[in-house]
Design an enzyme around this catalytic site. Structure first.
Site, PDB file in Angstrom:
ATOM      1  N   ARG A   1       0.845  -1.179   0.000  1.00 17.49           N
ATOM      2  CA  ARG A   1       0.000   0.000   0.000  1.00 17.49           C
ATOM      3  C   ARG A   1       0.889   1.240   0.000  1.00 17.49           C
ATOM      4  O   ARG A   1       1.935   1.271   0.656  1.00 17.49           O
ATOM      5  CB  ARG A   1      -0.906   0.020   1.239  1.00 17.49           C
ATOM      6  CG  ARG A   1      -2.179  -0.809   1.069  1.00 17.49           C
ATOM      7  CD  ARG A   1      -3.107  -0.227   0.008  1.00 17.49           C
ATOM      8  NE  ARG A   1      -4.279  -1.058  -0.250  1.00 17.49           N
ATOM      9  CZ  ARG A   1      -4.353  -1.994  -1.192  1.00 17.49           C
ATOM     10  NH1 ARG A   1      -3.303  -2.263  -1.963  1.00 17.49           N
ATOM     11  NH2 ARG A   1      -5.468  -2.678  -1.382  1.00 17.49           N
TER      12      ARG A   1
ATOM     13  N   GLU B   1      -3.384   7.772  -4.578  1.00 19.14           N
ATOM     14  CA  GLU B   1      -3.702   7.324  -5.930  1.00 19.14           C
ATOM     15  C   GLU B   1      -4.934   8.052  -6.460  1.00 19.14           C
ATOM     16  O   GLU B   1      -5.884   8.254  -5.702  1.00 19.14           O
ATOM     17  CB  GLU B   1      -3.964   5.808  -5.921  1.00 19.14           C
ATOM     18  CG  GLU B   1      -2.730   5.025  -5.537  1.00 19.14           C
ATOM     19  CD  GLU B   1      -2.955   3.506  -5.487  1.00 19.14           C
ATOM     20  OE1 GLU B   1      -4.000   3.027  -5.974  1.00 19.14           O
ATOM     21  OE2 GLU B   1      -2.068   2.819  -4.959  1.00 19.14           O
TER      22      GLU B   1
ATOM     23  N   HIS C   1      -0.926   0.503 -10.186  1.00 20.82           N
ATOM     24  CA  HIS C   1      -1.641  -0.451  -9.308  1.00 20.82           C
ATOM     25  C   HIS C   1      -2.165  -1.659 -10.114  1.00 20.82           C
ATOM     26  O   HIS C   1      -3.386  -1.878 -10.211  1.00 20.82           O
ATOM     27  CB  HIS C   1      -2.785   0.244  -8.565  1.00 20.82           C
ATOM     28  CG  HIS C   1      -3.170  -0.464  -7.289  1.00 20.82           C
ATOM     29  ND1 HIS C   1      -3.593   0.186  -6.167  1.00 20.82           N
ATOM     30  CD2 HIS C   1      -3.176  -1.783  -6.983  1.00 20.82           C
ATOM     31  CE1 HIS C   1      -3.870  -0.695  -5.221  1.00 20.82           C
ATOM     32  NE2 HIS C   1      -3.620  -1.912  -5.695  1.00 20.82           N
TER      33      HIS C   1
HETATM   34  C1  8YV Z   1      -6.769  -4.791  -6.034  1.00 20.35           C
HETATM   35  C2  8YV Z   1      -4.980  -4.787  -4.255  1.00 20.35           C
HETATM   36  O1  8YV Z   1      -6.894  -4.808  -7.405  1.00 20.35           O
HETATM   37  O2  8YV Z   1      -6.159  -6.670  -3.448  1.00 20.35           O
HETATM   38  C3  8YV Z   1      -5.542  -5.665  -3.188  1.00 20.35           C
HETATM   39  O3  8YV Z   1      -5.318  -5.339  -2.009  1.00 20.35           O
HETATM   40  O4  8YV Z   1      -4.223  -3.950  -3.976  1.00 20.35           O
HETATM   41  C4  8YV Z   1      -5.324  -4.887  -5.710  1.00 20.35           C
HETATM   42  O5  8YV Z   1      -4.725  -6.031  -6.212  1.00 20.35           O
HETATM   43  C5  8YV Z   1      -7.458  -3.605  -5.493  1.00 20.35           C
HETATM   44  O6  8YV Z   1      -7.231  -3.376  -4.167  1.00 20.35           O
HETATM   45  C6  8YV Z   1      -8.939  -3.738  -5.756  1.00 20.35           C
HETATM   46  O7  8YV Z   1      -9.718  -3.155  -4.775  1.00 20.35           O
END
Ligand code: 8YV
Length: 323
Positions: free
Chosen positions: A242, A271, A289
């Site tokens: 993150r 983001e 992302h």
């Molecule tokens: C997702 C991600 O696509 O799963 C996660 O935590 O960071 C990503 O792979 C995204 O968060 C979708 O909400």
């Protein structure tokens, strides 16, 4: 009994949307733009389930409304630091996520970033497309060898372990691990990894450092200016976890001053906004992302959300309940 009303906040793979519509009374966000605070607050009053993504910031203010109808936030993604879980709990709203199904693809992307940053692949492609490649020469775009180097992994859950598998068995890397709790010896043994107690002890020993811990307030700016100072000169930082885990201003400074060799990012503090200082850093690879962005994984994530919803509305505990 009426079918539960569910809101899918962004467009999902079609196969999943179709399947969800067979079981639930589905509302789609056909515009596919982030909903914003007021729309999310309204949704809490109108839907039995909301299926958010990382672009929905569900902070405490969103729950601040009378007559909440929503009983579950079934998140599309493993990370859920965009949801105020305590506030959801306070309203007796369940929260689920989608672990497992995205570990392989996110780990693949961490390796992509590692290789791209170390081998200067982004710089090379930019030069070539700009018509700036004058031809082969022994000193052109000299990078750093990945095979056999030492990789530090911060957060040794499913994705961290998948990265270790690839790095150790594919690239012969030595694996060091830092994790909140003790990692089982057999899990470490699979990649010959050693667990290091503190991040400060891990950083000076690694050629590459890859982040796989959760986001949220507890890990905000875990990697800050002081910790960039602890990294080996020439080492690389990879973040597919993150954005908030890394202090972006400190990263920009560390790159600018050449204190580290480079970095690879898939996630950002705000983001989709990227600070100018990062935009300008040549020794930084940035992806938008994409960790879980394969057809196979995005569908699997959707079906995993569906499993959670079916269980929840049948009165069973969803397998991925986090609150
Ligand atoms: C997702 C991600 O696509 O799963 C996660 O935590 O960071 C990503 O792979 C995204 O968060 C979708 O909400």
């Amino acid at each position: 009994m009426a079918r539960p009303r569910i809101l899918i906040t962004r467009r999902w793979p079609e196969a999943v949307e179709v399947k969800l519509a067979e079981t639930f009374d589905v509302t789609l966000n056909t515009a596919d733009t982030p909903l914003g605070r007021d729309a999310l607050r309204d949704a809490l009053g109108a839907f039995d389930a909301i299926l958010p993504t990382v672009t929905d910031r569900i902070g405490p203010e969103v729950f601040d409304r009378p007559a909440i109808r929503t009983r579950i936030l079934a998140n599309y993604g493993v990370g859920f630091s965009h949801i105020d879980v305590a506030a959801a709990k306070g309203q007796s709203i369940a929260v689920t996520n989608t672990p497992d199904v995205l570990s392989d693809c996110t780990a693949d992307l961490a390796l992509t970033l590692m290789l791209m940053a170390a081998r200067r692949a982004g710089e090379g492609e930019r030069d070539l497309r700009a018509g700036a490649w004058s031809g082969w020469r022994p000193t052109h775009l000299i990078g750093t060898k990945v095979s056999g180097a030492t990789l530090g992994i911060i957060g040794f859950g499913r994705i961290g372990q998948a990265v270790a598998d690839r790095a150790h068995h594919g690239f012969g890397m030595t694996i060091l691990v830092q994790n909140r709790s003790a990692v089982a010896p057999e899990v470490l043994a699979r990649t010959g990894a050693a667990q290091v107690e503190a991040i400060d002890d891990l950083l000076p020993r690694c050629d590459f450092v890859s982040l796989h811990c959760p986001g949220g307030a507890a890990n905000r700016h875990l990697i800050d200016a002081r910790r960039f100072g602890l990294m080996k000169p020439g080492a690389f930082l990879i973040n597919t976890a993150r954005g908030e885990v890394v202090d972006e201003a400190a990263l920009a400074e560390a790159l600018e001053e050449g204190r580290i060799g480079g970095a690879g990012l898939d996630v950002y503090e705000n983001e989709p906004r990227i600070p100018e200082a990062l935009m300008a850093a040549p020794n930084l690879v940035m992806l938008p992302h994409l960790g879980s962005a394969t057809r196979e994984t995005r569908e699997a994530m959707g079906f995993r959300v569906m499993d959670n919803l079916v269980d929840f509305f049948a009165g069973r505990t969803p397998r991925d309940r986090v609150a």
